[in-house]
Write an enzyme that holds these catalytic residues in place. Structure first.
Site, PDB file in Angstrom:
ATOM      1  N   LYS A   1       3.074  11.320  -3.255  1.00 58.18           N
ATOM      2  CA  LYS A   1       2.031  10.523  -3.977  1.00 58.18           C
ATOM      3  C   LYS A   1       1.015  11.725  -4.676  1.00 58.18           C
ATOM      4  CE  LYS A   1      -1.681   7.002  -3.256  1.00 58.18           C
ATOM      5  NZ  LYS A   1      -2.154   6.019  -2.456  1.00 58.18           N
TER       6      LYS A   1
ATOM      7  N   GLU B   1      -7.252   0.444  -4.290  1.00 64.57           N
ATOM      8  CA  GLU B   1      -7.170   0.288  -2.882  1.00 64.57           C
ATOM      9  C   GLU B   1      -8.496  -0.255  -2.564  1.00 64.57           C
ATOM     10  OE1 GLU B   1      -5.827   4.197  -1.877  1.00 64.57           O
ATOM     11  OE2 GLU B   1      -4.055   3.723  -2.710  1.00 64.57           O
TER      12      GLU B   1
ATOM     13  N   ASP C   1       1.100  -0.985  -0.109  1.00 68.33           N
ATOM     14  CA  ASP C   1      -0.001  -0.118   0.011  1.00 68.33           C
ATOM     15  C   ASP C   1       1.026   1.287   0.187  1.00 68.33           C
ATOM     16  OD1 ASP C   1      -1.856   2.241   0.491  1.00 68.33           O
ATOM     17  OD2 ASP C   1      -2.309   1.384   2.354  1.00 68.33           O
TER      18      ASP C   1
ATOM     19  N   ASP D   1     -13.112   5.152   1.922  1.00 73.27           N
ATOM     20  CA  ASP D   1     -11.523   5.253   2.237  1.00 73.27           C
ATOM     21  C   ASP D   1     -11.321   6.585   2.457  1.00 73.27           C
ATOM     22  OD1 ASP D   1      -8.844   5.088   2.192  1.00 73.27           O
ATOM     23  OD2 ASP D   1      -8.421   3.818   0.627  1.00 73.27           O
TER      24      ASP D   1
HETATM   25  P1  ADP Z   1      -2.984   7.207   3.362  1.00 72.41           P
HETATM   26  O1  ADP Z   1      -3.799   6.055   2.555  1.00 72.41           O
HETATM   27  O2  ADP Z   1      -3.369   8.649   2.726  1.00 72.41           O
HETATM   28  O3  ADP Z   1      -1.517   6.910   3.259  1.00 72.41           O
HETATM   29  P2  ADP Z   1      -3.605   6.637   6.005  1.00 72.41           P
HETATM   30  O4  ADP Z   1      -4.673   5.562   5.740  1.00 72.41           O
HETATM   31  O5  ADP Z   1      -2.467   6.015   6.453  1.00 72.41           O
HETATM   32  O6  ADP Z   1      -3.634   7.366   4.688  1.00 72.41           O
HETATM   33  O7  ADP Z   1      -4.490   7.530   6.889  1.00 72.41           O
HETATM   34  C1  ADP Z   1      -3.382   8.508   7.203  1.00 72.41           C
HETATM   35  C2  ADP Z   1      -4.455   9.535   7.905  1.00 72.41           C
HETATM   36  O8  ADP Z   1      -4.958   9.097   9.204  1.00 72.41           O
HETATM   37  C3  ADP Z   1      -3.253  10.937   8.660  1.00 72.41           C
HETATM   38  O9  ADP Z   1      -4.115  11.843   8.224  1.00 72.41           O
HETATM   39  C4  ADP Z   1      -3.714  10.601   9.866  1.00 72.41           C
HETATM   40  O10 ADP Z   1      -3.491  11.715  10.620  1.00 72.41           O
HETATM   41  C5  ADP Z   1      -4.869   9.857   9.984  1.00 72.41           C
HETATM   42  N1  ADP Z   1      -5.197   9.087  11.356  1.00 72.41           N
HETATM   43  C6  ADP Z   1      -4.223   7.835  11.756  1.00 72.41           C
HETATM   44  N2  ADP Z   1      -4.734   7.767  12.958  1.00 72.41           N
HETATM   45  C7  ADP Z   1      -5.753   8.640  13.169  1.00 72.41           C
HETATM   46  C8  ADP Z   1      -6.426   8.731  14.588  1.00 72.41           C
HETATM   47  N3  ADP Z   1      -6.645   7.783  15.443  1.00 72.41           N
HETATM   48  N4  ADP Z   1      -7.597   9.387  14.477  1.00 72.41           N
HETATM   49  C9  ADP Z   1      -7.632  10.434  13.689  1.00 72.41           C
HETATM   50  N5  ADP Z   1      -6.673  10.160  12.347  1.00 72.41           N
HETATM   51  C10 ADP Z   1      -5.924   9.273  12.283  1.00 72.41           C
HETATM   52 MG    MG Z   2      -4.622   4.683   2.024  1.00 75.36          MG
END
Ligand code: ADP
Ligand code: MG
Length: 627
Positions: A87, A188, A25, A210
């Site tokens: 990205k 995804e 991912d 998502d």
């Molecule tokens: P991406 O797919 O864009 O890489 P992720 O699925 O890893 O993203 O999500 C990252 C986002 O999730 C970030 O904005 C992060 O701050 C948020 N995030 C992660 N944990 C939490 C949480 N416990 N509460 C709110 N937001 C969260």
């Molecule tokens: Mg993601």
């Protein structure tokens, strides 16, 4: 681009052969690598036991760089050289970037190929988003190789459903730079559905919501007989948790009446906002507070923020997700209650207001039992495992897939006869009968093609093989059955068998590996836009083939039985043949058809005579008993 894999017939993967395939991912915020071990998909941790890798690369000198947590920690101190959310820049030009001045980077436009794409000026030199992503992918590849103490055979990499061709191609380029063999790019949301085993669930319609760090995707999937069909996708490639961080930071700064000066302060405030946001999502009460705390260059910013404050400051963003959700369902011509399950994906779906908004919208609780950060990587790992040729007993049919583009063979005149239509679920076996074109033809060249267009030239050639040893027969008498078999791994076997003599030949082809998603999209696009042209081209080619066949048959009849004709009769037939030959150069199918018909009519009497003559010859000297 991966080369088409053609393996020798019967040479499938031996069970003891271990080919390690991983799912990656490649996220805007975090990236993960997962693999199936002992039949179970799991995310692979780094040496410190962490599965998430921040998608951040910091360039420090010509060759020095930090990747992941170290880079993330340096973001505030060295924002110009610390590239996060690369990205968002993949496959993009400067003009595509929303408010580049709000970002700390020194953007430049690539002059040499890929011209027009943006790049970033760093102390390590000018870096493209593809190079930045390649650093992240290489780190994950290394992690996987260390975990397995072995080389990685290939990877399935996930991309947002919204990614266009350029973005998908950039992702593939990054993988290639990182030394990864891309088995497939998958969306995804589809990966998330696979991880949840929705393909095992009851038939119906599922929604995948998502919300990550930088992108928002909604997919409506229809499940029928264990197969997903994407009914609709929607989303916003510029909406995610980062926007919640910014909105919260803006709200706090406004409350404290603090102006922001430096890039350093901006980065510090955003990090503080993210920490505050993530801690708030553990709250169950709107009145719960978390202290927002940031040390700026000239002052400190401290403020107690309640969950209610945070929700109010970001309500416009949550409302945007709901609007997109509504539009996506409308596009799919569905009502909310027709959706029988909802999957939450992405770290931002941990925010209570998002869970509530989604539950309210659908009138049902979403599925959340898998970690929303990991679910995409897990699904990609399951998919990679299968693509690498592994089977896992009962799970064999878990990942029923469909043929992305039609498969067929070349017929006379450079036309493609489709045998397996696109979107046919696999495994499948489909057959069609063909015959020979010329008298006494003893071999047949088979050309296997993939694509939606009618002409061979517009499709992709997959393989060629020959069927030899056909006993000599009159044109049209041989009956050759061509069978296409696609197994659960997507391995295509094409066999050809002459039914009377039993001679046969076959070939194995991997039809889907060699084509990128972008190429598939391109081929589909061109088939839709050229259907009219194709129809005319097919009509013309068919008319020419018919004319050729008619000329050939007439000529061999003249050669064999010319004594049955008067000189004038023969002249008349030859004149019709000459006319038909001249029309062959025409681009109008109807003209050729008319001339062919004229020759057919003009030789009718001759054909009847030949038949009578043939019967007399056969009967000569025989009595009824010996017949
Ligand atoms: P991406 O797919 O864009 O890489 P992720 O699925 O890893 O993203 O999500 C990252 C986002 O999730 C970030 O904005 C992060 O701050 C948020 N995030 C992660 N944990 C939490 C949480 N416990 N509460 C709110 N937001 C969260
Ligand atoms: Mg993601």
């Amino acid at each position: 681009m991966a080369l088409l894999q053609i393996s020798e017939p019967g040479q499938s993967l031996a069970p003891h052969q271990r080919r390690i395939a991983v799912g990656i991912d490649l996220g805007t915020t975090h990236s993960l690598v997962a693999a199936v071990r002992s039949g179970v998909a799991e995310c692979l941790p780094d040496a410190q036991g962490r599965v998430l890798l921040p998608s951040v690369v910091r360039y420090m000198s010509a060759s020095g760089r930090q990747i992941g947590y170290d880079a993330q920690a340096a973001q505030a101190d060295d924002p110009e050289n610390t590239i996060a959310s690369a990205k968002r820049f993949m496959g993009r030009g400067l003009a595509d970037i929303v408010e580049p001045s709000k970002l700390p980077y020194r953007f430049v436009q690539e002059a040499s190929p890929p011209a027009g794409m943006l790049a970033l000026h760093t102390v390590g030199g000018v870096k493209s988003p593809v190079e930045v992503s390649a650093e992240i992918l290489a780190t994950l590849r290394q992690r996987a190789e260390d975990s397995f103490n072995d080389d990685i055979f290939g990877a399935v990499i996930t991309v947002p459903a919204y990614f266009d061709d350029a973005q998908r191609q950039a992702t593939k380029d990054a993988a290639q730079l990182a030394g990864l063999n891309v088995l497939r790019l998958i969306n995804e949301p589809t990966a998330a559905a696979i991880a949840y085993g929705l393909d095992n669930a009851s038939e119906g319609i599922y929604a995948v919501f998502d919300l990550g760090g930088g992108t928002f995707d909604v997919s409506i999937l229809q499940l029928a007989r264990g197969v997903f069909e994407v009914m609709a996708t929607g989303g916003d490639s510029a909406l995610g948790g980062d926007d919640y961080d910014r909105a919260l930071a803006d709200w706090v700064l406004q409350k404290l009446a603090l102006p922001l000066q430096s890039a350093h302060d901006k980065a510090v405030v955003l990090q503080a906002a993210r920490r505050c946001k993530e801690r708030l999502s553990a709250s169950s009460n709107a009145a719960d507070t978390v202290v927002f705390s940031a040390q700026l260059s000239s002052s400190a910013a401290n403020l107690a923020v309640s969950l209610a404050d945070f929700e109010a400051a970001t309500a416009h963003l949550t409302a945007r997700t709901v609007r997109v959700l509504r539009k996506t369902l409308r596009d799919a011509k569905l009502t909310n209650d027709e959706v029988q399950g909802v999957v939450l994906v992405g770290g931002s779906t941990r925010m209570p207001q998002i869970r509530r908004a989604v539950a309210d919208f659908f009138g049902r609780e979403p599925l959340t039992n898998l970690n929303p950060d990991e679910v995409v990587a897990l699904g990609a790992a399951i998919s990679a495992h299968q693509l690498a040729g592994h089977r896992s007993g009962q799970d064999d049919l878990l990942l029923l897939d469909v043929i992305p583009l039609s498969l067929g063979i070349e017929t006379m005149g450079g036309l493609v006869e489709r045998i397996v239509p696109r979107n046919q679920t696999i495994p499948t076996a489909m057959a069609q009968d063909f015959t020979t074109y010329q008298d006494g033809q003893t071999a047949l060249a088979l050309h296997v093609l993939q694509g939606e267009r009618d002409l061979v030239a517009d499709c992709r050639s997959l393989a060629r093989f020959e069927l030899r040893g056909i006993p000599p027969m009159a044109a049209g008498a041989a009956r050759i059955r061509v069978t296409f078999t696609v197994d659960a791994d997507g391995l295509l076997n094409v066999s050809a068998k002459e039914q009377r003599s039993g001679v046969q030949a076959q070939i194995d082809v991997k039809p889907s590996y060699g084509l990128s998603d972008a190429q598939i999209a391109q081929m589909l696009q061109s088939s839709f836009s050229t259907a009219q042209v194709d129809m005319q081209a097919r009509a013309l080619v068919e008319a020419r083939v018919d004319a050729d066949r008619m000329l050939l048959a007439t000529q061999s009849a003249l050669d064999a039985d010319s004594e049955l004709l008067q000189a004038t009769e023969r002249k008349a037939i030859e004149a019709l043949m000459a006319v038909l030959r001249t029309t062959l150069a025409s681009t109008d199918a109807a003209t050729i058809e008319t001339a062919t018909k004229a020759l057919a009519n003009g030789t009718e009497a001759f054909a009847a005579q030949r038949m009578n003559h043939g019967i007399q010859r056969a009967l000569a000297g025989k009595n009824v008993e010996t017949l």
